[in-house]
Design a protein around this motif. Structure first.
Motif, PDB file in Angstrom:
ATOM      1  N   PRO A  72      -2.417 -38.176  62.266  1.00 56.74           N
ATOM      2  CA  PRO A  72      -3.083 -37.051  62.153  1.00 56.74           C
ATOM      3  C   PRO A  72      -3.240 -36.746  60.751  1.00 56.74           C
ATOM      4  O   PRO A  72      -2.271 -36.419  60.185  1.00 56.74           O
ATOM      5  CB  PRO A  72      -2.596 -36.019  63.143  1.00 56.74           C
ATOM      6  CG  PRO A  72      -1.550 -36.851  64.019  1.00 56.74           C
ATOM      7  CD  PRO A  72      -1.107 -38.034  63.357  1.00 56.74           C
ATOM      8  N   ILE A  73      -4.415 -36.337  60.151  1.00 59.91           N
ATOM      9  CA  ILE A  73      -4.641 -35.618  58.839  1.00 59.91           C
ATOM     10  C   ILE A  73      -4.217 -34.348  59.017  1.00 59.91           C
ATOM     11  O   ILE A  73      -5.175 -33.369  59.824  1.00 59.91           O
ATOM     12  CB  ILE A  73      -5.821 -36.038  58.338  1.00 59.91           C
ATOM     13  CG1 ILE A  73      -5.988 -37.658  58.417  1.00 59.91           C
ATOM     14  CG2 ILE A  73      -6.136 -35.439  56.676  1.00 59.91           C
ATOM     15  CD1 ILE A  73      -7.461 -38.066  57.706  1.00 59.91           C
ATOM     16  N   PRO A  74      -3.421 -33.576  58.225  1.00 65.08           N
ATOM     17  CA  PRO A  74      -3.059 -32.184  58.386  1.00 65.08           C
ATOM     18  C   PRO A  74      -4.099 -31.416  57.920  1.00 65.08           C
ATOM     19  O   PRO A  74      -5.006 -31.763  57.112  1.00 65.08           O
ATOM     20  CB  PRO A  74      -1.955 -32.156  57.544  1.00 65.08           C
ATOM     21  CG  PRO A  74      -1.341 -33.325  57.217  1.00 65.08           C
ATOM     22  CD  PRO A  74      -2.350 -34.400  57.396  1.00 65.08           C
TER      23      PRO A  74
ATOM     24  N   PRO B  71       6.287 -35.971  54.870  1.00 64.59           N
ATOM     25  CA  PRO B  71       5.233 -34.966  54.837  1.00 64.59           C
ATOM     26  C   PRO B  71       4.719 -34.315  53.766  1.00 64.59           C
ATOM     27  O   PRO B  71       3.528 -33.839  53.711  1.00 64.59           O
ATOM     28  CB  PRO B  71       6.308 -33.825  55.683  1.00 64.59           C
ATOM     29  CG  PRO B  71       7.528 -34.692  56.196  1.00 64.59           C
ATOM     30  CD  PRO B  71       7.639 -35.801  55.073  1.00 64.59           C
ATOM     31  N   ARG B  72       5.367 -34.164  52.669  1.00 66.00           N
ATOM     32  CA  ARG B  72       4.561 -33.827  51.432  1.00 66.00           C
ATOM     33  C   ARG B  72       3.445 -34.816  51.091  1.00 66.00           C
ATOM     34  O   ARG B  72       2.677 -34.409  50.425  1.00 66.00           O
ATOM     35  CB  ARG B  72       5.727 -33.639  50.231  1.00 66.00           C
ATOM     36  CG  ARG B  72       6.526 -32.516  50.018  1.00 66.00           C
ATOM     37  CD  ARG B  72       7.499 -32.524  48.761  1.00 66.00           C
ATOM     38  NE  ARG B  72       6.766 -32.588  47.560  1.00 66.00           N
ATOM     39  CZ  ARG B  72       7.037 -32.945  46.583  1.00 66.00           C
ATOM     40  NH1 ARG B  72       7.925 -33.734  46.376  1.00 66.00           N
ATOM     41  NH2 ARG B  72       5.989 -33.108  45.501  1.00 66.00           N
ATOM     42  N   GLY B  73       3.783 -36.133  51.249  1.00 69.01           N
ATOM     43  CA  GLY B  73       2.883 -37.117  51.022  1.00 69.01           C
ATOM     44  C   GLY B  73       1.524 -36.854  51.844  1.00 69.01           C
ATOM     45  O   GLY B  73       0.375 -37.073  51.147  1.00 69.01           O
ATOM     46  N   LEU B  74       1.745 -36.590  53.163  1.00 66.74           N
ATOM     47  CA  LEU B  74       0.544 -36.398  53.954  1.00 66.74           C
ATOM     48  C   LEU B  74      -0.192 -35.159  53.532  1.00 66.74           C
ATOM     49  O   LEU B  74      -1.473 -35.293  53.791  1.00 66.74           O
ATOM     50  CB  LEU B  74       1.230 -36.350  55.341  1.00 66.74           C
ATOM     51  CG  LEU B  74       1.753 -37.820  55.870  1.00 66.74           C
ATOM     52  CD1 LEU B  74       2.048 -37.362  57.481  1.00 66.74           C
ATOM     53  CD2 LEU B  74       0.747 -38.860  55.861  1.00 66.74           C
ATOM     54  N   SER B  75       0.587 -34.091  53.210  1.00 70.80           N
ATOM     55  CA  SER B  75      -0.221 -32.905  52.720  1.00 70.80           C
ATOM     56  C   SER B  75      -0.989 -33.201  51.448  1.00 70.80           C
ATOM     57  O   SER B  75      -2.121 -32.836  51.258  1.00 70.80           O
ATOM     58  CB  SER B  75       0.784 -31.637  52.288  1.00 70.80           C
ATOM     59  OG  SER B  75       0.516 -30.617  52.046  1.00 70.80           O
ATOM     60  N   LEU B  76      -0.675 -34.071  50.442  1.00 68.61           N
ATOM     61  CA  LEU B  76      -1.148 -34.075  49.322  1.00 68.61           C
ATOM     62  C   LEU B  76      -2.358 -35.114  49.469  1.00 68.61           C
ATOM     63  O   LEU B  76      -3.604 -34.775  49.080  1.00 68.61           O
ATOM     64  CB  LEU B  76      -0.388 -35.143  48.323  1.00 68.61           C
ATOM     65  CG  LEU B  76      -0.923 -35.054  46.854  1.00 68.61           C
ATOM     66  CD1 LEU B  76      -1.161 -33.662  46.163  1.00 68.61           C
ATOM     67  CD2 LEU B  76       0.158 -35.819  45.994  1.00 68.61           C
ATOM     68  N   ILE B  77      -2.353 -36.050  50.589  1.00 70.64           N
ATOM     69  CA  ILE B  77      -3.402 -36.935  51.011  1.00 70.64           C
ATOM     70  C   ILE B  77      -4.229 -36.061  51.708  1.00 70.64           C
ATOM     71  O   ILE B  77      -5.673 -36.015  51.452  1.00 70.64           O
ATOM     72  CB  ILE B  77      -2.876 -37.880  52.001  1.00 70.64           C
ATOM     73  CG1 ILE B  77      -2.184 -39.055  51.089  1.00 70.64           C
ATOM     74  CG2 ILE B  77      -4.041 -38.664  52.653  1.00 70.64           C
ATOM     75  CD1 ILE B  77      -1.355 -39.997  52.421  1.00 70.64           C
ATOM     76  N   SER B  78      -4.111 -35.059  52.353  1.00 72.88           N
ATOM     77  CA  SER B  78      -4.913 -34.028  53.087  1.00 72.88           C
ATOM     78  C   SER B  78      -5.607 -33.450  52.039  1.00 72.88           C
ATOM     79  O   SER B  78      -6.996 -33.105  52.231  1.00 72.88           O
ATOM     80  CB  SER B  78      -4.325 -33.334  53.946  1.00 72.88           C
ATOM     81  OG  SER B  78      -5.182 -32.203  54.762  1.00 72.88           O
ATOM     82  N   GLN B  79      -4.913 -32.808  51.154  1.00 74.17           N
ATOM     83  CA  GLN B  79      -5.773 -32.052  50.047  1.00 74.17           C
ATOM     84  C   GLN B  79      -6.619 -32.666  49.202  1.00 74.17           C
ATOM     85  O   GLN B  79      -7.620 -32.140  49.095  1.00 74.17           O
ATOM     86  CB  GLN B  79      -4.578 -31.491  48.954  1.00 74.17           C
ATOM     87  CG  GLN B  79      -3.535 -30.305  49.544  1.00 74.17           C
ATOM     88  CD  GLN B  79      -2.522 -30.263  48.574  1.00 74.17           C
ATOM     89  OE1 GLN B  79      -2.565 -30.016  47.452  1.00 74.17           O
ATOM     90  NE2 GLN B  79      -1.439 -29.894  48.922  1.00 74.17           N
ATOM     91  N   ILE B  80      -6.335 -33.997  49.105  1.00 74.75           N
ATOM     92  CA  ILE B  80      -7.385 -34.829  48.346  1.00 74.75           C
ATOM     93  C   ILE B  80      -8.627 -35.152  49.089  1.00 74.75           C
ATOM     94  O   ILE B  80      -9.625 -35.015  48.712  1.00 74.75           O
ATOM     95  CB  ILE B  80      -6.620 -36.233  47.732  1.00 74.75           C
ATOM     96  CG1 ILE B  80      -5.454 -35.599  46.773  1.00 74.75           C
ATOM     97  CG2 ILE B  80      -7.923 -36.949  46.822  1.00 74.75           C
ATOM     98  CD1 ILE B  80      -5.960 -34.824  45.521  1.00 74.75           C
TER      99      ILE B  80
END
Length: 414
Positions: A412-414, A380-389
């Protein structure tokens, strides 16, 4: 000499290990510069004409491992590694550990754990029989010896290597053929998350099975010979040794070292490992050898659970729509994502390819760019960071994220 002066000097340069380990911050070689050539040979001989020859081409990133034996007219390649058409799955972890111990006893310049593990671990394939609790401390100690740095704990090189060579859950099976030699095969490669790339498959005519078996047998003979001295059976040594073969055994090394120093015909490498160790792991394997314990028995007791024992990682594929984008868009985005993942200790990202098409004028137009992403421990943290970038680069709405094989499900991209 296993590591000549030129290779020893080069190994002391941090850039050497960055290049050898295919790290993403390794300096880019100039392949057009004829003077920019770097190749080295490391020979690891255990006697009787048996040994391994590692050919290192640092500029091209091609590393070849060959086997020498009396019956072979020339060294025979048993594995190679590069970033294209590799076949690095040559040996089991237990074989590498055995060979490294034997080499340390045969040639005191090759301390274990040290350069043998650091250089040859890339030719290991791990399966369900391999225990991170046994492996991690030795690999950490090996990298610390050849690539010193402040601090303790899990080395990033150890984790990178373990994940790259970890084929647990990939259907590997080791079998003994009619020739009495071990070979490895993969039950169902189409459904496995990672493929086996090995010359050492059943019935292979490319792998020198008999010579490899002779190499392993020779290593076992060296270890047996190192503990054959009658003085090792003296009561004082046995009592001191028994105290060292417990979970708290590392606290009792001094009496054992003192007893060995007064004994006759004890292998000097084993004495040095107890009196002048470069790491606790060096003393550990020496005690295991002296006590006749299977490799890794004390490592588990002395070090406890490995940080890798419960570690998880996820391999993801990211596709970026790049049509009508600046030429540098994908490169900058993935570079930003890679830096962010590494800074947070969550993994890494790299561009792996792309697709193009011809426009109405016949020009090649970049349509999409693909990237491989590794997320560690906290998805979940990794996906959140990917979404931010992605959102920072205005790419979230057109990007596609999915799991890598064997189940390439969309995320799904958060």
């Amino acid at each position: 000499m296993p590591l000549d002066d030129a290779l020893t000097t080069r190994m002391a340069d941090p850039d050497f290990w960055a290049a050898y380990l295919f790290e993403d911050d390794a300096p880019e070689p100039d392949l057009d510069d004829e003077d920019d050539e770097e190749s080295f040979i490391a020979e690891f001989q255990v006697g009787e004409g048996l040994g391994l020859v590692l050919d290192l081409d640092i500029v091209t990133g091609y590393f070849d491992l060959a086997l020498t034996a009396p019956e072979l007219a020339e060294p025979i390649t048993v594995g190679w590694d590069d970033q294209a058409h590799f076949h690095p799955h040559t040996m089991r972890w237990s074989e590498l550990d055995l060979l490294a111990r034997a080499l340390a006893l045969h040639d005191p310049r090759l301390r274990h754990p040290g350069p043998v593990l650091a250089l040859l671990a890339r030719f290991v394939v791990l399966d369900e029989q391999d225990d991170p609790d046994v492996i991690t401390p030795l690999m950490d100690a090996a990298f610390q010896l050849v690539r010193p740095r402040p601090g303790t704990g899990l080395r990033p090189e150890t984790r990178d290597w373990f994940e790259l060579r970890d084929l647990r859950g990939c259907g590997l099976r080791w079998t003994t053929g009619d020739n009495g030699c071990l070979a490895v095969e993969q039950a169902d490669p189409d459904s496995a998350p990672h493929d086996l790339y090995s010359l050492r498959t059943p019935g292979s005519s490319d792998f020198p099975f008999a010579a490899w078996t002779a190499l392993v047998n020779r290593a076992e003979q060296i270890l047996a010979g190192a503990t054959a001295a009658p003085s090792l059976r003296a009561p004082a040594i046995r009592t001191a040794l028994d105290r060292c073969t417990t979970a708290e055994g590392r606290a009792h090394l001094e009496p054992l070292a003192a007893a060995l120093q007064t004994a006759k015909a004890v292998h000097p490498v084993l004495v040095r490992a107890l009196t002048e160790p470069v790491s606790r792991a060096e003393s550990c394997w020496a005690v295991e050898t002296l006590a006749g314990l299977p490799g890794g028995t004390l490592v588990k007791q002395w070090y406890g659970p490995s940080p890798l024992a419960g570690a998880q990682s996820w391999e993801l594929c990211l596709t970026l729509a790049t049509q009508d984008r600046p030429a540098e868009h994908a490169r900058l985005l993935i570079s930003d994502l890679n830096d962010a993942l590494k800074q947070e200790g969550l993994g890494r990202a790299e561009i792996t390819g792309g697709t193009t098409r011809r426009d109405a004028l016949g020009r090649q137009v970049n349509v999409s760019t693909s990237a491989a992403i590794l997320v560690r421990d906290e998805l979940p943290r990794g996906l959140s960071l990917i979404s931010q970038i992605l959102r920072r680069h205005n790419a979230a709405d057109t990007a596609e994220l999915r799991h890598a094989a064997p189940s390439p499900a969309s995320i799904p991209i958060p």
